[in-house]
Design a protein around this motif. Structure first.
Motif, short mmCIF file in Angstrom:
data_model
loop_
_atom_site.label_atom_id
_atom_site.label_comp_id
_atom_site.label_asym_id
_atom_site.label_seq_id
_atom_site.Cartn_x
_atom_site.Cartn_y
_atom_site.Cartn_z
N LEU A 53 0.85 -1.20 0.00
CA LEU A 53 0.00 0.00 0.00
C LEU A 53 0.88 1.24 0.00
N ARG A 55 8.19 25.91 8.77
CA ARG A 55 8.62 24.64 8.16
C ARG A 55 9.41 24.90 6.88
N GLY A 67 0.62 5.71 -0.08
CA GLY A 67 -0.19 6.93 -0.11
C GLY A 67 0.57 7.94 -0.95
N GLY A 68 1.05 9.00 -0.29
CA GLY A 68 1.82 10.02 -1.01
C GLY A 68 3.30 9.68 -1.11
N GLY A 69 3.71 8.54 -0.52
CA GLY A 69 5.12 8.13 -0.62
C GLY A 69 6.08 9.03 0.13
N SER A 70 5.60 9.71 1.20
CA SER A 70 6.48 10.65 1.91
C SER A 70 7.10 10.04 3.16
N ASN A 71 6.76 8.78 3.44
CA ASN A 71 7.35 8.12 4.60
C ASN A 71 7.75 6.70 4.24
N ARG A 81 9.20 3.93 6.52
CA ARG A 81 9.04 2.48 6.50
C ARG A 81 9.52 1.89 5.19
N ILE A 83 -6.49 1.26 5.25
CA ILE A 83 -7.30 2.34 5.83
C ILE A 83 -8.05 3.01 4.70
N ARG A 140 -1.04 11.60 2.44
CA ARG A 140 -2.50 11.48 2.31
C ARG A 140 -3.12 11.07 3.65
N GLY A 159 2.47 14.07 13.78
CA GLY A 159 2.53 15.09 14.82
C GLY A 159 3.50 16.19 14.45
N PRO A 216 3.45 16.40 4.39
CA PRO A 216 3.04 15.79 3.12
C PRO A 216 2.27 14.49 3.35
N GLN A 267 1.53 6.50 11.60
CA GLN A 267 2.55 6.91 12.58
C GLN A 267 2.01 8.05 13.45
C1 LIG Z 1 9.31 17.08 4.11
C2 LIG Z 1 8.58 16.12 5.02
C3 LIG Z 1 8.14 16.55 6.26
C4 LIG Z 1 7.46 15.69 7.12
N1 LIG Z 1 7.04 16.15 8.33
C5 LIG Z 1 6.39 15.34 9.17
C6 LIG Z 1 5.94 15.82 10.44
O1 LIG Z 1 6.13 16.98 10.79
N2 LIG Z 1 5.29 14.96 11.26
C7 LIG Z 1 5.04 13.67 10.90
O2 LIG Z 1 4.43 12.94 11.69
N3 LIG Z 1 5.44 13.18 9.70
C8 LIG Z 1 6.10 13.98 8.84
N4 LIG Z 1 6.53 13.50 7.63
C9 LIG Z 1 6.31 12.07 7.28
C10 LIG Z 1 5.05 11.83 6.38
O3 LIG Z 1 4.66 13.00 5.73
C11 LIG Z 1 3.87 11.28 7.17
O4 LIG Z 1 4.23 10.10 7.83
C12 LIG Z 1 2.66 10.99 6.26
O5 LIG Z 1 1.54 10.67 7.06
C13 LIG Z 1 2.91 9.88 5.27
O6 LIG Z 1 1.82 9.88 4.36
P1 LIG Z 1 1.93 9.25 2.93
O7 LIG Z 1 0.56 9.27 2.32
O8 LIG Z 1 3.00 9.86 2.15
O9 LIG Z 1 2.30 7.73 3.30
P2 LIG Z 1 3.31 6.74 2.55
O10 LIG Z 1 4.70 7.21 2.71
O11 LIG Z 1 2.84 6.48 1.16
O12 LIG Z 1 3.10 5.41 3.42
C14 LIG Z 1 3.53 5.37 4.75
C15 LIG Z 1 3.12 4.02 5.34
O13 LIG Z 1 1.69 3.94 5.39
C16 LIG Z 1 1.21 2.80 4.66
N5 LIG Z 1 -0.05 3.23 4.04
C17 LIG Z 1 -0.22 4.27 3.18
N6 LIG Z 1 -1.53 4.40 2.90
C18 LIG Z 1 -2.19 3.42 3.57
C19 LIG Z 1 -3.56 3.04 3.69
N7 LIG Z 1 -4.55 3.69 3.05
N8 LIG Z 1 -3.87 2.00 4.49
C20 LIG Z 1 -2.90 1.32 5.18
N9 LIG Z 1 -1.59 1.62 5.08
C21 LIG Z 1 -1.24 2.67 4.31
C22 LIG Z 1 2.32 2.46 3.67
O14 LIG Z 1 2.28 1.10 3.31
C23 LIG Z 1 3.56 2.82 4.50
O15 LIG Z 1 3.89 1.77 5.37
C24 LIG Z 1 7.21 14.34 6.73
C25 LIG Z 1 7.66 13.91 5.47
C26 LIG Z 1 8.34 14.78 4.63
C27 LIG Z 1 8.78 14.30 3.28
#
Ligand SMILES: Cc1cc2nc3c(=O)[nH]c(=O)nc-3n(C[C@H](O)[C@H](O)[C@H](O)COP(=O)(O)OP(=O)(O)OC[C@H]3O[C@@H](n4cnc5c(N)ncnc54)[C@H](O)[C@@H]3O)c2cc1C
Length: 335
Positions: free
Chosen positions: A51, A220, A53-57, A333, A179, A119, A129, A117, A126
């Motif tokens: 899975l 930020r 989302g936005g690929g930011s973690n 992750r 989710i 979705r 926060g 960043p 995580q």
């Molecule tokens: C510049 C920058 C700043 C950031 N600042 C913060 C911050 O201040 N605080 C903070 O907490 N985080 C921060 N982050 C981390 C990140 O943005 C968050 O963790 C965000 O919630 C990840 O969302 P994503 O959609 O990109 O998830 P992804 O990176 O795509 O996925 C993250 C994890 O969630 C799983 N996943 C994704 N979608 C689903 C779904 N629908 N159902 C089940 N599992 C799913 C994936 O398999 C993966 O394990 C930052 C990242 C960047 C690049």
């Protein structure tokens, strides 16, 4: 409409680290029928499911076998309850634009989480926060599907077992659920949370939710590299939580070490400070580096891959361990 499953799909631009990655199969289902359909296909064919989302973690390998699913459920609506407002939001909604739209409407609760960043579907994973606020404080429910039998379940925040950058989705439910949406509870009553960093100095005496969100964005942007310009995943390590005796020992040697009391027994340290004090701020090796303004952020300089990043990060963590005896835990992750 059932979206097609794409073959050999490039995810290099779908992760903020910009790591090269090709998915054997990829689908972005936009509604529940399409989502159930692709999940059933993956199950029937025995495809490994990933899975995103936005690929930011996420740390993506150069190739991902099986099926990558990016839920694109993009609905959201408000339900008014006097001064409070429930926000029902699909997993595919982008977090930051949602924050700004709701702050613009005068709703309080997530303004400190602006410019994170990703979705909504990944936000509880995580327990995102920032600036003294965590998602769990405004979350009313997480809606999900179990991957094994398609069961739809709603979890309360207590059932999500939220902690600092932690939840049940990283533990018991890891790899078992998708989710599909969240319910947030926001309020029209002004309740600024300005006690973190220099946030209060950035806004006037009676700020609106939008003023606070914009101040958070400004801070930020000054501190963090824009993933659009320089690949990164935000904080690469969690702030380590150590026993009080360990913190006391370190403070005796480094009295200026930032630290926050978690409870009577535990103290949270600042991972960025520890990395900085090892002289690693701005350090570069191969295609990766430690950001020159924010040591907690590892940056991809271009041309690297996941294996090299993990080796680089291990080197940073080892230096911190040999200098301070503190173990750093990775935040993004591995897919
Ligand atoms: C510049 C920058 C700043 C950031 N600042 C913060 C911050 O201040 N605080 C903070 O907490 N985080 C921060 N982050 C981390 C990140 O943005 C968050 O963790 C965000 O919630 C990840 O969302 P994503 O959609 O990109 O998830 P992804 O990176 O795509 O996925 C993250 C994890 O969630 C799983 N996943 C994704 N979608 C689903 C779904 N629908 N159902 C089940 N599992 C799913 C994936 O398999 C993966 O394990 C930052 C990242 C960047 C690049």
């Amino acid at each position: 409409m059932i979206e097609p499953i794409l073959k050999n799909h490039d995810l290099t631009h779908a992760n903020t680290l910009g790591l090269p990655c090709r998915a054997e199969r990829f689908a972005a289902p936009a509604d529940m029928t399409a989502l159930r359909h692709v999940l059933q296909q993956a199950c029937a064919q025995g495809w490994r499911l990933t899975l995103v989302g936005g690929g930011s973690n996420l740390i993506l390998p150069t190739s991902l076998e099986g099926l990558v699913v990016q839920p694109a459920l993009s609905h959201w609506w408000l339900e008014r309850q006097g001064e409070n407002v429930r926000v029902h939001v699909g997993a595919g909604v982008e977090w930051h634009p949602l924050v700004m739209t709701l702050a613009h409407r005068g709703l309080w609760g997530i303004e400190n989480l602006a410019l994170i960043p990703g979705r909504c579907g990944a936000a509880p994973i995580q327990n995102i926060g920032a600036y003294g606020v965590e998602l769990s404080e405004v979350l009313e429910a997480v809606h999900l599907l179990f991957l094994d039998d398609g069961r739809k379940v709603t979890l309360t925040p207590a059932e999500c077992a939220f902690g600092y950058r932690d939840s049940i989705f990283k533990r018991e439910l890891a790899g078992r659920v998708v989710i599909i949406g969240l319910t947030l509870r926001l309020t029209r009553q002004a309740r600024p949370r300005l006690d973190y960093g220099d946030l209060s100095a950035r806004v006037g005496p009676r700020p609106s939710a939008l003023d606070v969100a914009e101040a958070v964005c400004a801070i930020r942007r000054e501190k963090l590299p824009d993933p659009g310009q320089l690949g990164n995943a935000g904080s690469f390590f969690k702030n380590p939580v150590v026993a009080r005796a360990v913190a006391d020992r370190l403070l005796a040697r480094w009295p200026d070490m930032p630290h926050f009391n978690v409870d009577a027994e535990r103290v949270k340290l600042a991972a960025g400070w520890l990395i900085d004090r090892c002289g690693l701020k701005g350090w570069r090796d191969g295609h990766f580096g430690v950001h020159e303004r924010q040591a907690l952020v590892l940056v991809h300089l271009g041309g690297g891959d996941a294996d090299e990043l993990l080796t680089f990060a291990e080197g940073v963590a080892q230096r911190v361990h040999s200098h301070f005896g503190v173990t750093l835990e990775r935040e993004p992750r591995k897919a």
